[in-house]
Design an enzyme around this catalytic site. Sequence first.
Site, mmCIF file in Angstrom:
data_model
loop_
_atom_site.group_PDB
_atom_site.id
_atom_site.type_symbol
_atom_site.label_atom_id
_atom_site.label_comp_id
_atom_site.label_asym_id
_atom_site.label_seq_id
_atom_site.Cartn_x
_atom_site.Cartn_y
_atom_site.Cartn_z
ATOM 1 N N ASP A 22 0.831 -1.210 0.000
ATOM 2 C CA ASP A 22 0.000 0.000 0.000
ATOM 3 C C ASP A 22 0.865 1.260 0.000
ATOM 4 O O ASP A 22 0.645 2.180 0.778
ATOM 5 C CB ASP A 22 -0.952 0.019 1.213
ATOM 6 C CG ASP A 22 -1.728 -1.275 1.364
ATOM 7 O OD1 ASP A 22 -1.926 -1.721 2.506
ATOM 8 O OD2 ASP A 22 -2.112 -1.862 0.337
ATOM 9 N N GLU A 178 -10.995 0.399 -4.322
ATOM 10 C CA GLU A 178 -10.383 0.931 -3.092
ATOM 11 C C GLU A 178 -9.104 1.672 -3.452
ATOM 12 O O GLU A 178 -8.821 1.887 -4.632
ATOM 13 C CB GLU A 178 -10.074 -0.214 -2.124
ATOM 14 C CG GLU A 178 -9.227 -1.311 -2.729
ATOM 15 C CD GLU A 178 -9.254 -2.590 -1.926
ATOM 16 O OE1 GLU A 178 -9.931 -2.664 -0.890
ATOM 17 O OE2 GLU A 178 -8.579 -3.551 -2.344
HETATM 18 C C1 6LW Z 1 -5.742 -1.970 2.180
HETATM 19 C C2 6LW Z 1 -6.659 -2.145 1.016
HETATM 20 C C3 6LW Z 1 -6.449 -3.575 0.706
HETATM 21 O O1 6LW Z 1 -6.211 -0.989 3.031
HETATM 22 O O2 6LW Z 1 -5.928 -4.235 1.760
HETATM 23 O O3 6LW Z 1 -6.839 -5.448 -0.432
HETATM 24 C C4 6LW Z 1 -5.789 -3.338 2.833
HETATM 25 N N1 6LW Z 1 -6.739 -4.121 -0.371
HETATM 26 O O4 6LW Z 1 -6.347 -1.300 -0.079
HETATM 27 C C5 6LW Z 1 -4.567 -3.669 3.637
HETATM 28 O O5 6LW Z 1 -3.438 -3.737 2.815
#
Ligand code: 6LW
Length: 504
Positions: A22, A178
Amino acid sequence: MPPLHQPDGRLANPVIPGLHPDPSVCRVGGDYYLACSSFEYFPGVPLFHSRDLVHWTQIGNALDRPEQLRLSDAWSSGGIYAPTLRHHDGRFWLIVTNCSKGGGNLIVTATDPAGPWSDPVWAPEVPGIDPDLVWDEDGTCWCTVAGILQVRFDPSTGQTYGTPHRLWSGGPGAKAPEAPHLYRIGDYWYLLIAEGGTERGHGVSIARGPAPTGPFEPCPTNPILTHRGTDHPVQNTGHADLVQAPDGSWWMVLLGVRPGGGTPGWHVLGRETFLAPVTWVDGWPVVGEVSLEAPAPGWPLLPGPAEERRDDFDVHELRPSWISLRDRPAEHYSTKERPGWLTLRARGGSLDEPDVVFAGRRQQHLSCQARTLVDAAAGRGGLAVRLDEQHHYEIEASAREVRVIARVGSLSTVVASQPLSTDPVVVLCVRVTEPPAPHDARTGPDVVSLGVEEPDGTFTALATLDGRYLSTEVAGGFTGRVIGMYAAEGTVHFDWFDYEPLAP
Ligand code: 6LW
């Protein structure tokens, strides 16, 4: 001594190997800064500095005080998710989610990214995870989160204005939109997102519009990056951030994994930070290959300080790359009790417990070795390869013996033991290497050998275990291996710890 993981003159990916997912990046003048998720580990949000996008040096952790980071109720792979790091009005701003009871979205600021960072400003009305911050031409701040929802926001107070509204739900049929990031580039506002979930279906998509609030038109070639359905050695590519270099070129940092072994492939280092070039065609970004080795960017490479392989614990403050589980109270972690040693004082938990006294560093190489000299005369502890409370291998010393313990899911067993003929001061060693040939579809990603180093320097393995059971595909969750020292009983002293890559 060259940096641990960058061959001179080339761009070797990942640029920040090991559990560094991330990534969020910003540039101030000729300096780049990058932050990553850190989950149940304390301190949280590792911060890196680079002058060339290729060589990165950890300069600290944004959340390094208990009043900033309460993780006592964080499950493994809970805790700190997905920061956004930005520079605005002469300050660094970092917004991040603490996914634990009593957590939520919080903002910390600093004038020096190496710290100290401020106490948190909480943003209770900012929903969900993956918060992004952007300021428009009027100085209005917009906070955008997973789902892709947006709300007008004051990051100085944590106050939101109005109701969060949906900006975009991502590409057709893709789940989990996301990791949003907004940018003003040329005549457009661009909205970058991840979608498909952080596993093999992960990808990056983008849309653009006239304002930070939209409306947004999706890029006709979305996803602009994905490795889904390929046999590319880097998988799960997604959760990206964009940055422009001083020469005007554009670059993307993103997370990816390097699965090893046969089918389906197991990744053990967690999701790592990769770098890819970006060009622009018809006002849309085109992402270059996320390759394991590529020509370096067209500017001089400026490696940072070499990373020392050995820590002698001869300074009071532990290096920023050391991480513990959920907190690090001084009464359980000391480099003063025995000067030049790290003293760990157990608090009743073994590695099966969420609050075991543990000091580790991220495993950053597919083949590597870690060693430590331990004095276990007054306790029980040793050297562990940890994924979470249910997935860890360790070699443990006590006054009487050395033993290897393996925990996989609900199974825990003492795999080997041997009496300690000498006094309980011994060099413990963990070696991670490729599995022995022949390799086939059933072969795991690596083998983990745990043993002792004899006085003449030879390594005697007490056990060699299949590494697939310390992979994220087996354990689940969002983290990767951390190798470190622990105390399960009494007081255990560690004179030094060293970590080095091994030739594959
Ligand atoms: C992060 C989100 C994700 O906040 O996993 O799978 C979470 N996507 O973007 C933790 O890395």
